[in-house]
Design an enzyme around this catalytic site. Structure first.
Site, short mmCIF file in Angstrom:
data_model
loop_
_atom_site.label_atom_id
_atom_site.label_comp_id
_atom_site.label_asym_id
_atom_site.label_seq_id
_atom_site.Cartn_x
_atom_site.Cartn_y
_atom_site.Cartn_z
N ASP A 64 36.89 44.68 36.76
CA ASP A 64 37.60 45.49 37.73
C ASP A 64 37.67 46.94 37.28
O ASP A 64 37.58 47.86 38.08
CB ASP A 64 39.01 44.94 37.95
CG ASP A 64 39.83 44.87 36.66
OD1 ASP A 64 39.23 44.71 35.57
OD2 ASP A 64 41.06 44.96 36.73
N ARG A 118 41.74 50.31 31.00
CA ARG A 118 43.11 49.92 30.67
C ARG A 118 43.15 48.54 30.03
O ARG A 118 42.10 47.95 29.70
CB ARG A 118 43.99 49.98 31.93
CG ARG A 118 43.69 48.93 32.97
CD ARG A 118 44.53 49.17 34.21
NE ARG A 118 44.27 48.17 35.25
CZ ARG A 118 44.32 48.42 36.54
NH1 ARG A 118 44.59 49.64 36.99
NH2 ARG A 118 44.09 47.46 37.42
N ASP A 119 44.32 47.99 29.87
CA ASP A 119 44.49 46.68 29.22
C ASP A 119 44.20 45.55 30.21
O ASP A 119 45.04 44.70 30.47
CB ASP A 119 45.90 46.56 28.63
CG ASP A 119 46.99 46.77 29.68
OD1 ASP A 119 46.67 47.14 30.83
OD2 ASP A 119 48.17 46.55 29.33
N GLU A 120 42.98 45.56 30.74
CA GLU A 120 42.57 44.55 31.73
C GLU A 120 41.09 44.25 31.53
O GLU A 120 40.74 43.28 30.90
CB GLU A 120 42.89 45.05 33.14
CG GLU A 120 42.90 43.94 34.18
CD GLU A 120 43.61 44.35 35.45
OE1 GLU A 120 43.61 43.56 36.40
OE2 GLU A 120 44.15 45.48 35.51
N ASP A 166 37.00 41.48 43.37
CA ASP A 166 36.34 42.78 43.29
C ASP A 166 34.82 42.64 43.42
O ASP A 166 34.17 43.36 44.18
CB ASP A 166 36.69 43.46 41.97
CG ASP A 166 38.18 43.70 41.80
OD1 ASP A 166 38.95 42.74 41.91
OD2 ASP A 166 38.58 44.86 41.55
N TRP A 212 38.97 36.00 46.98
CA TRP A 212 38.65 36.02 45.54
C TRP A 212 37.79 34.80 45.20
O TRP A 212 36.69 34.93 44.68
CB TRP A 212 39.94 36.05 44.72
CG TRP A 212 40.48 37.42 44.50
CD1 TRP A 212 40.60 38.07 43.30
CD2 TRP A 212 40.99 38.35 45.49
NE1 TRP A 212 41.13 39.33 43.49
CE2 TRP A 212 41.38 39.53 44.81
CE3 TRP A 212 41.14 38.30 46.86
CZ2 TRP A 212 41.90 40.64 45.47
CZ3 TRP A 212 41.67 39.41 47.53
CH2 TRP A 212 42.04 40.55 46.84
N GLU A 252 40.71 52.91 42.34
CA GLU A 252 41.32 51.63 42.70
C GLU A 252 42.12 51.73 44.00
O GLU A 252 42.14 50.80 44.81
CB GLU A 252 42.24 51.16 41.57
CG GLU A 252 42.91 49.82 41.80
CD GLU A 252 43.66 49.33 40.58
OE1 GLU A 252 44.00 48.13 40.53
OE2 GLU A 252 43.93 50.15 39.66
N HIS A 277 36.96 51.86 39.63
CA HIS A 277 37.27 50.56 40.21
C HIS A 277 36.39 50.43 41.45
O HIS A 277 36.68 51.00 42.48
CB HIS A 277 38.75 50.54 40.60
CG HIS A 277 39.45 49.28 40.32
ND1 HIS A 277 40.16 49.07 39.15
CD2 HIS A 277 39.61 48.15 41.03
CE1 HIS A 277 40.73 47.87 39.18
NE2 HIS A 277 40.40 47.29 40.32
#
Length: 873
Positions: free
Chosen positions: A445, A449-451, A458, A511, A727, A748
């Protein structure tokens, strides 16, 4: 005539990949011939092409398909096979250069053992090594290797290969990849040294959802390596990891995907050092080992920073000029003990460095100098960034000291779009950069960041755009393989993210429908039936899961239960608690995808010869469609879900009764006008927005949305300096301030799905529906608008290179230039055209059909120029 782009399983000369069934593909170029009259494929066991192990013979016609020919071979482990193809046209013939593929260990038992350093704790990063001698020169040598979490592999002090972040990101609890390297040229007679440095990575570092988990897949560093060496004397040697290896602490003292890396150059990387430790043989499940499926992650591009900025806060910041994924390489000769710290961010705020939208990700690199002049870059992490804050630098940084290393999985870029509007061109580039930045082994995605997770929604909405931009065949095949593995653990339910890591949840519509939509897109784009064969049980399992939910809630042929993300980040959400899910009811969205996915499974089943399944799932889709019409449409055909996304799903997924379709189309246009001609869609509706408008006679509205410069729009971000897709529609406010920090990525790609409309509708390039996938038969149906003077798409399809470019001159005359590759054909639909007024290559077009205000003709391979005055309505 020339034969090029030879690939095995969508990879050029694959070494050590999982290849159960080799599938050869190629493209014929540089010929005036139009149709293949015959072809022949020959496979050899030697590069001199003397030992034939398969010969198709010269086969007339189209039986040998350039999109995917599968020879009958019994493959052996650790064996290289060579192949070439000959093609005959009407007047020319060509034979390709030699291509090859090499198998991995296959079912051959491992002689090596898993080892781990015998350190006091499992947090100290190790180097594992072993010196060895060879009595003579080397004819060939292969290394079969896997290191957990990540490994950096050297022989005799030199890095092996050009890959980074091996063994990559997958569901380690399900399978573990090993890689194969040709190390023939890195070994020599006499003394040799093999050394492997390990980092945490996805396996044991902090990774996953909600800030991630540490040691999720495992808590030990581990190495498995097996060298197979053939000497000039004919002797064969196998050298594997075992208890004879040693370990020493690594100069990498911290590493993490989210947080970055700390490197202390005062700790030697040379082996052996003064600190020598033994290793332990450990019992890791060897049955999970599989030959690689991941494409190599490499430094694909290098860019120089634009400027050094001295901010109002007194910071020193590099501006790379582009939001990118990778890292910064730099040159330094700082005094011993100097700590150089690089922090990475996407945007400046009030002219100062900013990184709050990275949430808990530290995203920094620290280098502790040893006083020597050296070139530095990280080993076990990557960053998403445009700006780099530098502290601890000795003196004034020079731009010449830095290089931005752009890192992503190795794929050919095969598509390009240009128009007369530079802002639209920038939008295209932004989507492509978003794809580069988020295609680091898995489709993520976001990269910063912390992802950085493989969110299924997506990539579901972006997969069509991705297939136009890059040759994603092997990349998506690996992702689908992981998806099916994770899905099997959940009883058919598709997880939110793949690999799941620490988020053992799933089942959301749109999804989870990546399980059906991605394989179907791949089949349409590449014409390779093997992806449907690989994923069929996954596709069917997803629809069976939905049907099970439906049956357990009354069997109404609607999907009304469970958690769903809805039209994520749409702008029409009214519920103050769930505003991110948009204003389109989740049961309606879910039921629409239920119908659509069941239809795709039926189509896949028919292609695979599963006629009973084809009828079963088509019947199921029809039942769901009827239930949707009963529940969500009035008896007079009015859609009771009057949101933009509601209309889009109804029209794109063919949920409307034929007699009411025109009404729903007009109601959708009226809805858009009620919204002041502005989009209100989120992740679910946006991919279909302009596509539907262009195909219901509202093409002008599609262009107005594309070219709108006010919020919300794509160009709004361009005007604020975006170099990737955001995003949120309002990730940055008009004054340049960031709108929020809790969930706000500036890289994103989901909204970059507009690029699929650019290819398909603006420029008109489509894989034709029906029995000829892979662009062997294309539909070229451009939908121009006077708001652009010209537009051009180039696409290196699986069948060969296409071009569709158009221009409207000041007198309203429309010129369409088309290129169709060898052995392909295209149905061409000319807009606003009148038969009798059209020229084809400067002669009247006669072999065509008038249908309303369009003219349709079919063209074979070649280059064409069509010219006519646009008819006005």
């Amino acid at each position: 005539m020339k034969i090029a782009h030879l690939k095995t399983n969508h990879i050029a000369d694959p070494l050590g990949f999982t290849i159960d069934k080799p599938i050869f593909s190629w493209i014929v170029e540089d010929t005036s011939d139009t149709v293949q009259t015959a072809a022949q494929v020959v496979v050899y066991s030697d590069d001199d092409c003397q030992q034939v192990i398969f010969d198709s013979g010269k086969i007339e016609g189209q039986e040998i398909n350039s999109l995917g020919y599968q020879p009958a071979l019994q493959l052996q482990p650790r064996t290289r096979y060579y192949w070439r193809v000959s093609v005959w046209g009407e007047t020319e013939q060509a034979t390709s250069e030699i291509a090859w593929f090499e198998t991995a260990k296959m079912d051959e038992p491992w002689e090596a053992e898993w080892i781990t350093p015998d350190f006091a704790n499992n947090k100290t990063h190790p180097i594992l090594y072993r010196p060895f001698e060879l009595p003579s020169g080397v004819v060939s040598a292969r290394a079969y290797i896997c290191g957990l979490g990540l490994y950096h592999f050297e022989l005799n002090g030199e890095k092996v290969g050009e890959e980074y972040l091996t063994p990559y990101c997958n569901a380690y609890d399900q399978w573990i990849q090993y890689q194969t390297f040709d190390v023939t040229d890195q070994l020599t007679a006499g003394e040799n040294l093999i050394s492997v440095m390990l980092g945490n990575g996805w396996y044991k570092g902090r990774y996953g959802a909600n800030g991630g988990a540490v040691d999720f897949y495992g808590d030990q560093f581990a190495l498995l390596c097996e060298l197979h060496i053939t000497l000039t004397t004919g002797e064969k040697i196998v050298l594997g990891t075992d208890s004879s290896w040693n370990a020493q602490p690594s100069p990498v003292i911290e590493s993490d995907i989210f947080d970055g890396e700390v490197y202390d150059a005062r700790i030697t990387k040379n082996v052996p050092s003064d600190e020598v430790f033994p290793v332990q043989v450990i019992d890791l499940d060897m049955s999970r080992l599989e030959a690689r499926r991941s494409l190599p992650v490499k430094i694909m591009e290098e860019i120089k920073p634009l400027q050094v900025i001295h901010t109002p806060a007194g910071e020193t910041v590099l501006d790379m000029g582009q939001n990118m994924t990778g890292w910064l390489r730099f040159k330094t000769s700082a005094p011993a003990g100097t700590r150089i710290r690089l922090q990475f961010g996407e945007v400046l705020q009030e002219g100062n460095f900013f990184r709050e939208n990275l949430r808990t990700a530290r995203a920094e690199y620290e280098y502790i100098a040893d006083g020597s002049e050296t070139i530095v870059e990280p080993y076990f992490t990557f960053f998403g960034f445009r700006y780099v804050k530098i502290t601890g630098w000795s003196g004034e940084p020079s731009l010449d000291d830095f290089v931005g290393c752009v890192v992503y999985s190795e794929m050919d870029i095969i598509g390009n779009i240009e128009t007369s509007n530079e802002k639209v061109n920038q939008l295209f580039r932004n989507a492509l950069w978003g794809q580069k930045g988020n295609f680091v082994d898995i489709p993520t995605d976001c990269p910063q960041r912390d992802e950085r997770l493989g969110w299924t929604g997506d990539i579901q909405v972006f997969s069509g755009t991705a297939c136009f931009n890059m040759d994603t065949g092997a990349f998506f095949t690996k992702y689908c393989y992981d998806l099916a593995k994770e899905q099997a653990k959940l009883g058919g339910m598709v997880p939110y993210i793949v690999p799941m890591s620490n988020l053992n949840k799933g089942g959301s519509s749109a999804w989870g429908d990546v399980a059906t939509i991605m394989p179907w897109n791949m089949y349409e784009f590449y014409g390779d039936v093997s992806i449907l064969e690989q994923q069929y049980e996954s596709m069917r399992g997803w629809v069976d899961y939905i049907k099970g939910v439906d049956d357990n809630s009354g069997g109404h042929r609607l999907w009304t239960e469970g958690f769903h993300f809805g039209d994520w980040l749409a702008l029409d959400g009214r519920d103050p608690v769930y505003t991110r899910r948009g204003g389109t009811p989740e049961d309606y969205i879910s039921s629409a995808f239920y119908c659509y996915s069941a239809r795709l499974v039926s189509k896949a089943a028919a292609i695979l010869g599963k006629e009973d399944d084809a009828q079963t799932y088509m019947h199921l889709s029809a039942e769901v469609k009827a239930a949707i019409q009963d529940e969500y449409f009035t008896p007079t055909g009015r859609l009771a879900i009057p949101t933009q996304t509601g209309y889009l799903l109804a029209l794109f997924m063919d949920l409307v009764a034929n007699e009411y379709r025109e009404r729903v189309e007009q109601d959708f246009i009226a809805r858009l006008m009620e919204d002041n001609g502005q989009l209100r869609t989120g992740f679910v509706g946006t991919p279909y927005l302009c596509r539907v408008l262009s195909n219901i006679g509202a093409n002008e509205l599609a262009y107005k949305l594309l070219l709108n410069e006010e919020y919300p729009s794509w160009i709004y971000a361009i005007n604020l300096g975006a170099t990737t897709i955001w995003e949120r529609w309002n990730s940055i406010n008009p004054d340049g301030s960031i709108s929020s920090t809790g969930m706000n990525s500036l890289n994103h790609y989901a909204y970059g799905s507009i690029v699929e409309w650019m290819y398909r509708d603006m420029c008109g390039l489509n894989p034709a529906a029906g029995d000829v996938p892979g662009f062997r038969h294309a539909l070229i149906a451009p939908k121009p608008d006077s708001s652009l003077v010209w537009a051009k798409a180039e696409y290196q399809s699986a069948a060969g290179p296409y071009e569709s470019s158009w221009e409207i001159d000041g007198a309203g005359c429309f010129t369409l230039n088309i290129s169709i590759p060898f052995n392909a054909r295209a149905t061409v639909v000319l807009p606003q055209a009148q038969l009798g007024h059209i020229s084809l290559n400067d002669a009247p077009l006669t072999d065509a059909i008038q249908d309303g205000d369009t003219v349709t003709t079919t063209l074979g391979a070649g280059r064409y120029k069509l010219l006519y005055p646009l008819e006005t309505t």
